[in-house]
Scaffold this motif. Sequence first.
Motif, PDB file in Angstrom:
ATOM      1  N   THR A 168      -2.471  16.674  -2.681  1.00 34.39           N
ATOM      2  CA  THR A 168      -3.812  16.400  -2.161  1.00 34.39           C
ATOM      3  C   THR A 168      -4.089  14.905  -2.213  1.00 34.39           C
ATOM      4  O   THR A 168      -3.737  14.234  -3.183  1.00 34.39           O
ATOM      5  N   VAL A 169      -4.711  14.395  -1.158  1.00 35.20           N
ATOM      6  CA  VAL A 169      -5.155  13.014  -1.138  1.00 35.20           C
ATOM      7  C   VAL A 169      -6.679  13.024  -1.024  1.00 35.20           C
ATOM      8  O   VAL A 169      -7.247  13.636  -0.114  1.00 35.20           O
ATOM      9  N   TRP A 170      -7.325  12.398  -2.008  1.00 29.39           N
ATOM     10  CA  TRP A 170      -8.786  12.312  -2.006  1.00 29.39           C
ATOM     11  C   TRP A 170      -9.199  11.020  -1.314  1.00 29.39           C
ATOM     12  O   TRP A 170      -8.778   9.937  -1.718  1.00 29.39           O
ATOM     13  N   ASP A 204       1.601  13.486  10.594  1.00 30.63           N
ATOM     14  CA  ASP A 204       1.644  12.260   9.790  1.00 30.63           C
ATOM     15  C   ASP A 204       0.563  11.300  10.275  1.00 30.63           C
ATOM     16  O   ASP A 204       0.290  11.203  11.491  1.00 30.63           O
ATOM     17  N   CYS A 205      -0.056  10.588   9.353  1.00 32.68           N
ATOM     18  CA  CYS A 205      -1.084   9.626   9.757  1.00 32.68           C
ATOM     19  C   CYS A 205      -1.183   8.505   8.721  1.00 32.68           C
ATOM     20  O   CYS A 205      -0.592   8.580   7.639  1.00 32.68           O
ATOM     21  N   VAL A 206      -1.937   7.481   9.084  1.00 31.75           N
ATOM     22  CA  VAL A 206      -2.170   6.343   8.196  1.00 31.75           C
ATOM     23  C   VAL A 206      -3.643   6.345   7.821  1.00 31.75           C
ATOM     24  O   VAL A 206      -4.515   6.343   8.689  1.00 31.75           O
ATOM     25  N   ILE A 207      -3.913   6.364   6.516  1.00 32.64           N
ATOM     26  CA  ILE A 207      -5.290   6.379   6.029  1.00 32.64           C
ATOM     27  C   ILE A 207      -5.457   5.243   5.031  1.00 32.64           C
ATOM     28  O   ILE A 207      -4.745   5.174   4.029  1.00 32.64           O
ATOM     29  N   GLY A 208      -6.367   4.328   5.326  1.00 29.00           N
ATOM     30  CA  GLY A 208      -6.608   3.213   4.419  1.00 29.00           C
ATOM     31  C   GLY A 208      -5.372   2.373   4.169  1.00 29.00           C
ATOM     32  O   GLY A 208      -5.196   1.841   3.075  1.00 29.00           O
ATOM     33  N   GLY A 209      -4.499   2.276   5.189  1.00 29.76           N
ATOM     34  CA  GLY A 209      -3.278   1.495   5.056  1.00 29.76           C
ATOM     35  C   GLY A 209      -2.146   2.224   4.367  1.00 29.76           C
ATOM     36  O   GLY A 209      -1.088   1.627   4.121  1.00 29.76           O
ATOM     37  N   HIS A 210      -2.321   3.502   4.054  1.00 32.36           N
ATOM     38  CA  HIS A 210      -1.292   4.283   3.368  1.00 32.36           C
ATOM     39  C   HIS A 210      -0.769   5.378   4.292  1.00 32.36           C
ATOM     40  O   HIS A 210      -1.539   6.042   4.999  1.00 32.36           O
ATOM     41  N   ASN A 258      -9.232   1.923  -9.462  1.00 35.88           N
ATOM     42  CA  ASN A 258      -9.955   0.868  -8.762  1.00 35.88           C
ATOM     43  C   ASN A 258     -11.109   1.470  -7.970  1.00 35.88           C
ATOM     44  O   ASN A 258     -10.916   2.363  -7.145  1.00 35.88           O
ATOM     45  N   ASP A 259     -12.345   0.970  -8.217  1.00 33.53           N
ATOM     46  CA  ASP A 259     -13.522   1.506  -7.524  1.00 33.53           C
ATOM     47  C   ASP A 259     -13.454   1.288  -6.023  1.00 33.53           C
ATOM     48  O   ASP A 259     -14.141   1.977  -5.263  1.00 33.53           O
ATOM     49  N   ASN A 260     -12.645   0.317  -5.587  1.00 36.38           N
ATOM     50  CA  ASN A 260     -12.536   0.033  -4.154  1.00 36.38           C
ATOM     51  C   ASN A 260     -11.288   0.652  -3.523  1.00 36.38           C
ATOM     52  O   ASN A 260     -10.983   0.384  -2.359  1.00 36.38           O
ATOM     53  N   ALA A 261     -10.552   1.435  -4.290  1.00 36.10           N
ATOM     54  CA  ALA A 261      -9.351   2.077  -3.749  1.00 36.10           C
ATOM     55  C   ALA A 261      -9.734   2.995  -2.594  1.00 36.10           C
ATOM     56  O   ALA A 261     -10.725   3.729  -2.684  1.00 36.10           O
ATOM     57  N   PRO A 262      -8.976   2.989  -1.486  1.00 34.09           N
ATOM     58  CA  PRO A 262      -9.339   3.818  -0.331  1.00 34.09           C
ATOM     59  C   PRO A 262      -9.071   5.295  -0.555  1.00 34.09           C
ATOM     60  O   PRO A 262      -9.734   6.139   0.049  1.00 34.09           O
ATOM     61  N   LEU A 263      -8.093   5.610  -1.416  1.00 34.61           N
ATOM     62  CA  LEU A 263      -7.763   7.014  -1.626  1.00 34.61           C
ATOM     63  C   LEU A 263      -7.056   7.196  -2.960  1.00 34.61           C
ATOM     64  O   LEU A 263      -6.672   6.230  -3.621  1.00 34.61           O
ATOM     65  N   MET A 264      -6.872   8.457  -3.332  1.00 38.09           N
ATOM     66  CA  MET A 264      -6.214   8.789  -4.590  1.00 38.09           C
ATOM     67  C   MET A 264      -5.350  10.030  -4.361  1.00 38.09           C
ATOM     68  O   MET A 264      -5.808  11.020  -3.781  1.00 38.09           O
ATOM     69  N   TYR A 265      -4.094   9.949  -4.792  1.00 38.90           N
ATOM     70  CA  TYR A 265      -3.185  11.093  -4.688  1.00 38.90           C
ATOM     71  C   TYR A 265      -3.249  11.917  -5.967  1.00 38.90           C
ATOM     72  O   TYR A 265      -3.345  11.382  -7.072  1.00 38.90           O
ATOM     73  N   MET A 266      -3.152  13.236  -5.810  1.00 36.20           N
ATOM     74  CA  MET A 266      -3.049  14.111  -6.971  1.00 36.20           C
ATOM     75  C   MET A 266      -2.529  15.472  -6.502  1.00 36.20           C
ATOM     76  O   MET A 266      -2.514  15.775  -5.313  1.00 36.20           O
ATOM     77  N   TRP A 267      -2.091  16.258  -7.457  1.00 37.20           N
ATOM     78  CA  TRP A 267      -1.667  17.620  -7.166  1.00 37.20           C
ATOM     79  C   TRP A 267      -2.748  18.578  -7.642  1.00 37.20           C
ATOM     80  O   TRP A 267      -3.253  18.467  -8.759  1.00 37.20           O
ATOM     81  N   VAL A 268      -3.115  19.523  -6.771  1.00 38.31           N
ATOM     82  CA  VAL A 268      -4.023  20.608  -7.132  1.00 38.31           C
ATOM     83  C   VAL A 268      -3.191  21.876  -7.126  1.00 38.31           C
ATOM     84  O   VAL A 268      -2.915  22.457  -6.077  1.00 38.31           O
TER      85      VAL A 268
END
Length: 448
Positions: free
Chosen positions: A17-19, A332-338, A2-12
């Motif tokens: 990692t959260v982008w 711990d924190c909340v980013i973009g509702g996550h 989704n182009d409007n997604a606030p973030l993206m999870y992935m493993w590096v």
Amino acid sequence: MNDNAPLMYMWVGPSPTVWLLQTETFEVFFNSSKHITKSNFYDFFNPWFRNGLLISTGDKWRTRRRLITPTFHFKILSDFLHEFNDQSEVMVRKLDQMAGTGEEFDVFPFITLCALDIICGTAMGKSLNAQDNADSDYVRAIHRMTDLIQVRQKSPWYWSDLIFKSFGPGREFEETLRILHDFTRSVIEERSEQFQKQLESQSQDGFDIVEDPDKPVAIGGRKRLAFLDMLLYASVGETKLTNADIQEEVDVLMFAGHDTTASAATWAIFLIGSHPEVQRKVHEEMDRVMSDPDQKPTIDDLREMKYLECCIKESLRLYPSVPVFARTLSEDCVIGGHDVPKGVTAAISAHNVHRNPKHWPDAERFDPERFFPENSVGRHPYAYIPFSAGLRNCVGQKFALAEEKVLLSSIFRRFRVETTQQRDDLMPMGDVVLRPKNGVRVKLHRRE
């Protein structure tokens, strides 16, 4: 995605990692006084920089930041300007040999060696003469070191020190590191000895060690101030610095102060040269601000190069020298509702942010007028982050911008640049610093 997604999870590799994808989510990254620790990908710089400003954290980072920030005050740039101009003149003389021949050549090495001479002169007050001796041990070592670090960052099997040293290029890395450290250590020890003699002489004469605390004088009979001089003066203040402490910061500046600037200036040359109407406006501004092509720009002249500054900023939008910023979340924190847990790496791609259509219509188009004052009103403060932002923004951004103006004005005052590549031919390499994989090939024509 989704182009409007606030973030993206992935493993590096083994690192979660959260982008962060939207400017609205950057607050925790840029404005927090807690999340200031660089990600573990910066650990590969530790052998070189040890714990200098680029990778230090906590109280040490805060102390060093307070100490170093005044050394990049715009007033002090006037002392550095001599070095900018002198080395740019050397570069232009070499480029002039290529002009008018019709020969196509890669301009990137010319810019890189000039930037390296500039940073060596301004950081250490030492003449490296890289433009005349590109094959010196130090010049080869500083270029090779960044390559070795990038190889290790991209190769998870080399993340283990044991494997890297036993089966990878670890031995070459250690030898390269020795050359770099021996050079900066010897310069610092020499200047420190001169500084101590100067202190003893002034003390015996009954004078304070610094007549003007905002602008100390150069050390050892030199005419010009160097970054090292200011660190040595700071070492006798409230913040005690050893030679090893000073070397950490000098080594950081030697890397960060030439590689990023050289890349930025090279991308700007390509983009300006690829757009004849933009180049015409740059030439008109150069003719207006500096009618004599042999005149060396002053600080006031640099302030008047407003259109050139817009060109540099637009080049940095399309090709940010540092394409990715990454931190390790300290709680711990909340980013973009996550919910994002402590220890996760948070990363931002400046390359992607600078192409977000919400902030940059027709984002792939090179248009310096985006940065005219009237066109910048209301732009989100995190839509443009070539120097990062917030507490850990680049301390040397004014230095870099002034240097790039001098480099580029020296070229465009004298030459018309003809590019011989398309943007797709350049293949940017998104390593620590964004470089053109295939160089930037140009033809130069002397201006009448």
